[in-house]
Enzyme design. Sequence first.
Site, PDB file in Angstrom:
ATOM      1  N   VAL A  57      -2.673  24.295  76.209  1.00 58.10           N
ATOM      2  CA  VAL A  57      -2.020  24.697  74.963  1.00 58.10           C
ATOM      3  C   VAL A  57      -3.130  25.124  74.004  1.00 58.10           C
ATOM      4  O   VAL A  57      -4.022  24.342  73.690  1.00 58.10           O
ATOM      5  CB  VAL A  57      -1.205  23.532  74.367  1.00 58.10           C
ATOM      6  CG1 VAL A  57      -0.458  23.992  73.120  1.00 58.10           C
ATOM      7  CG2 VAL A  57      -0.234  22.954  75.398  1.00 58.10           C
ATOM      8  N   VAL A  83      -6.236  20.885  75.869  1.00 59.50           N
ATOM      9  CA  VAL A  83      -6.394  21.670  74.647  1.00 59.50           C
ATOM     10  C   VAL A  83      -7.230  22.913  74.956  1.00 59.50           C
ATOM     11  O   VAL A  83      -8.323  22.814  75.524  1.00 59.50           O
ATOM     12  CB  VAL A  83      -7.065  20.826  73.547  1.00 59.50           C
ATOM     13  CG1 VAL A  83      -7.327  21.679  72.302  1.00 59.50           C
ATOM     14  CG2 VAL A  83      -6.191  19.625  73.195  1.00 59.50           C
ATOM     15  N   LYS A  84      -6.674  24.056  74.606  1.00 63.33           N
ATOM     16  CA  LYS A  84      -7.370  25.318  74.884  1.00 63.33           C
ATOM     17  C   LYS A  84      -8.015  25.822  73.588  1.00 63.33           C
ATOM     18  O   LYS A  84      -7.339  25.916  72.542  1.00 63.33           O
ATOM     19  CB  LYS A  84      -6.355  26.332  75.396  1.00 63.33           C
ATOM     20  CG  LYS A  84      -6.909  27.416  76.298  1.00 63.33           C
ATOM     21  CD  LYS A  84      -5.732  28.211  76.835  1.00 63.33           C
ATOM     22  CE  LYS A  84      -6.137  29.264  77.811  1.00 63.33           C
ATOM     23  NZ  LYS A  84      -5.009  30.172  78.089  1.00 63.33           N
ATOM     24  N   LEU A  85      -9.292  26.126  73.677  1.00 61.15           N
ATOM     25  CA  LEU A  85     -10.053  26.584  72.502  1.00 61.15           C
ATOM     26  C   LEU A  85     -10.784  27.869  72.841  1.00 61.15           C
ATOM     27  O   LEU A  85     -11.258  28.037  73.977  1.00 61.15           O
ATOM     28  CB  LEU A  85     -11.125  25.537  72.141  1.00 61.15           C
ATOM     29  CG  LEU A  85     -10.689  24.125  71.766  1.00 61.15           C
ATOM     30  CD1 LEU A  85     -11.902  23.203  71.720  1.00 61.15           C
ATOM     31  CD2 LEU A  85      -9.991  24.145  70.419  1.00 61.15           C
TER      32      LEU A  85
END
Length: 216
Positions: A57, A83-85
């Site tokens: 996400v 967590v996508k950054l």
Amino acid sequence: MKFFIDTANLQEIREAAAMGILDGVTTNPSLMAKEGKPNNKETIREICGVVGGPVSVEVVAIEPDAMIKEGEEYAGWDKHVVVKLPTTKAGVKACKALADKGIKVNMTLCFSPNQALLVAKAGATYVSPFIGRLDDISENGMDVIRNILTIYRNYNYQTQVLAASIRHPMHVVDAALAGAHVSTIPFKVLEMMFNHPLTDKGLAAFLKDYEKVRKG
Ligand code: G3P
């Protein structure tokens, strides 16, 4: 090789899961927008329930503190959330902070071995080199995958290489030959991977022969 599906469409995710070969899902703001809504707890939890594996996400904040806050919120939604950054200076900083808290991070929009080296040092669980977009600008996306894998092997980094921006079945084959840990595949490409004309021809011949003797 792990197969993730690159979509936020629940029907596609359900169909891919029913194929029995799905390990995870990757989403991004564009894929969420395609489904008509931004990141929301209800949709993401539903996706997590279907796949039972890692679901990326992506944060939309661009400053480290805001990225960390948003990432912590998403990580609280479900145990499968990754967590996508983006691979920016702020993203790498947020990656390090989230990884130190035991939160899994997928570093996206990676286009170079140097960016991949930085995110491995920051403790990313996954790095996502975008091979199709590199090919689009006449660079060789698969060379970038191969170089990242060599660098990670040289230093025994545990970050997994997730081949992203896959556009056709040969991208999956080449990523697998290179040893990428994961391919995130659009649904359309996943379906294409099943096809071979000789399978169809051979099956038709087998069934025809079976019918001949069954009727006596
Ligand atoms: O996984 C990354 C992907 O969503 C980007 O793909 O085809 O927009 O370059 P594409």
